[in-house]
Design a protein around this motif. Structure first.
Motif, short mmCIF file in Angstrom:
data_model
loop_
_atom_site.label_atom_id
_atom_site.label_comp_id
_atom_site.label_asym_id
_atom_site.label_seq_id
_atom_site.Cartn_x
_atom_site.Cartn_y
_atom_site.Cartn_z
N ASN A 49 0.81 -1.22 0.00
CA ASN A 49 0.00 0.00 0.00
C ASN A 49 0.84 1.27 0.00
O ASN A 49 0.33 2.36 0.27
N GLU A 52 -0.39 4.27 -2.21
CA GLU A 52 -1.63 4.87 -1.72
C GLU A 52 -1.35 5.73 -0.49
O GLU A 52 -1.91 6.82 -0.34
N ARG A 55 0.38 8.91 -1.62
CA ARG A 55 -0.53 9.77 -2.37
C ARG A 55 -1.50 10.50 -1.44
O ARG A 55 -1.77 11.69 -1.61
N PHE A 60 -5.98 7.41 3.28
CA PHE A 60 -5.73 5.98 3.44
C PHE A 60 -6.01 5.53 4.87
O PHE A 60 -6.70 4.53 5.10
#
Length: 469
Positions: A49, A52, A55, A60
């Motif tokens: 992950n 993510e 980002r 998240f």
């Protein structure tokens, strides 16, 4: 609670090979299956992950908590870990009554190649002993000297920014590095300070580089070169500073002695100075930038703080160490900026013993993380959490809040040693800015922020310092 697992394996070839011989006592990595029983996600092959989280770290985390609860399994940045959320989790991990959690083995995989044996990469008795020695540099007398140095440097630089539209983040980053060169190292601005600053920047960039070996033309290669330069630079200066009377942080640490009357070793001083410089400049750069942004959006708070500041010291004169405590609302505003954008969004640790939390048994050897960035936005502790409201930190409001609901400086034994230096630098900076200028941004301007590894506005934050009067 289960009986402690053996925490001293004879040798961990995994850690020594990857992070150096001083890590041979680290626990070996657990098999991934060790935390299969904890709900969560492994994400994409190899990278998990990671993308993510990079980002949208907050998005998240919010999604994972909503789906799995405040204890979940994650796979990112090279391995599986368990994330714990909320003030109770912060207290468990940071206060660490049972000495379950290793800061050294939590931060080590990120920092050990470049900043080995820094204060944050020590645990328990060794950490306590070195922290006591380093604390001499943060006593009142040295702090008064730092305040004088900060006032002079900040006043001059703000004069250069006056009336200009500029990118604030790179400008304040350069200033904090220059201030560190004078306050921390006692060297004047110029070519020598520029070389030191470049070495630090290269080391910090390397600590988050994708390539983790010092190959030529990589961030890690530049970081290793920067570290070699600073080890040589600091090492040569230690004898001279021990014999001198300098009031800068480096000189103070060179002259400190332990309970047996012995100096700290040259190697230890070098490692600590490298780490202190790294820990100080990026975090204060981030936190001052976030407060500038909040004040630009809330000019009424510029007016309130200016009134308080002018009651302490005239415009443009700055504020001395003895008067810092009078800037009460300024401190509340700084704390609120740290709440909204904590400079260290998450704190990693490694479990040295089996423990239980949230109904789950978590085995020794597990990487564990807590998240100030999540806790600081929990509505049950922070009503309307997205709103900038420094009054949250007035004594009558703050005393009702969980002690570990606000943790930008960590907590427990590893509470940031330089937190009072950070308050001092922020108060002096904003006194010089707000008593002489208004902070202005364009209507509708809303920069995007990168949260990891340390928050910063992706476009640099375009502001204008408009002179008053």
């Amino acid at each position: 609670m289960n009986a402690p697992t053996n925490i001293q394996p004879a040798r961990s070839e995994w850690s020594e090979k990857r992070f150096g011989p001083e890590t041979r006592h680290w626990l070996p990595r657990n098999p991934d299956s060790a935390i299969d029983h904890i709900p969560g996600e492994d994400g994409m092959p190899v990278i998990g992950n990671t993308l993510e989280q990079l980002r949208d770290y907050r998005g998240f985390t919010k999604r994972m908590v909503a789906k799995y609860g405040r204890v979940y399994r994650n796979n990112s940045f090279g391995g599986r870990s368990v994330a714990l959320h909320g003030p109770e989790a912060n207290e468990l991990v940071m206060f660490d009554r049972e000495k379950i959690f290793s800061s050294e083995q939590g931060w080590g995989p990120v920092l050990n190649l470049l900043f080995p044996r820094g204060l944050m990469l020590m645990d328990f008795e060794k950490h306590r002993a070195d922290r006591k020695l380093l604390s001499v540099a943060f006593k009142p007398e040295p702090m008064r000297h730092y305040a004088d140095s900060l006032n002079e440097g900040i006043r001059d630089r703000i004069g250069q920014w006056s009336g200009k539209t500029f990118k604030f983040y790179p400008a304040i980053k350069e200033l904090t590095l220059d201030l560190a060169a004078t306050s921390f190292l006692g060297i004047p601005w110029g070519p020598e300070a520029d070389k030191v600053n470049k070495a630090f920047v290269d080391m910090v960039q390397a600590s988050i580089g994708v390539v983790r070996v010092p190959l030529p033309f990589t961030a890690m290669g530049r970081g290793a070169k920067g570290r070699a330069y600073l080890v040589d630079y600091f090492g040569k200066m230690v004898p001279e500073r021990r014999d001198g009377t300098g009031e800068d942080m480096f000189s103070q640490i060179c002259r400190t002695r332990d309970d047996n009357g012995d100096y700290m070793s040259v190697e230890a001083i070098v490692d600590h100075m490298n780490f202190l410089m790294m820990a100080a400049h990026d975090t204060i750069t981030s936190s001052i930038t976030s407060m500038v942004w909040e004040l630009a959006k809330h000019p009424e708070w510029q007016d309130k703080l200016r009134e308080e500041m002018l009651a302490v010291s005239p415009a443009g004169e700055g504020v001395g160490h003895n008067s810092l405590g009078q800037l009460e609302m300024t401190e509340w505003a700084f704390k609120e900026a740290l709440r909204l954008v904590p400079p260290v969004p998450s704190f990693p640790r490694r479990a040295l013993k089996d423990f239980e939390y949230g109904g789950y048994r978590i085995p020794a050897g597990t990487s564990v993380g807590v998240s100030p960035a999540y806790t600081h936005m929990m509505e049950e502790h922070w009503p309307e959490p997205e709103t900038f409201d420094p009054m949250r930190f007035s004594p009558e409001v703050a005393r009702e809040r969980h002690k570990y609901a606000w943790v930008p400086f960590g907590g427990g034994a590893h509470m940031c040693l330089g937190l009072h230096f950070a308050y001092m630098q922020a108060k002096i900076f904003f006194h010089h800015v707000l008593t002489t200028h208004r902070i202005v941004v364009e209507d509708g301007y809303a920069p995007e922020w990168q949260v990891l590894p340390i928050p910063r506005p992706k476009d640099g934050l375009t502001v204008r310092f408009v002179p008053l009067g």
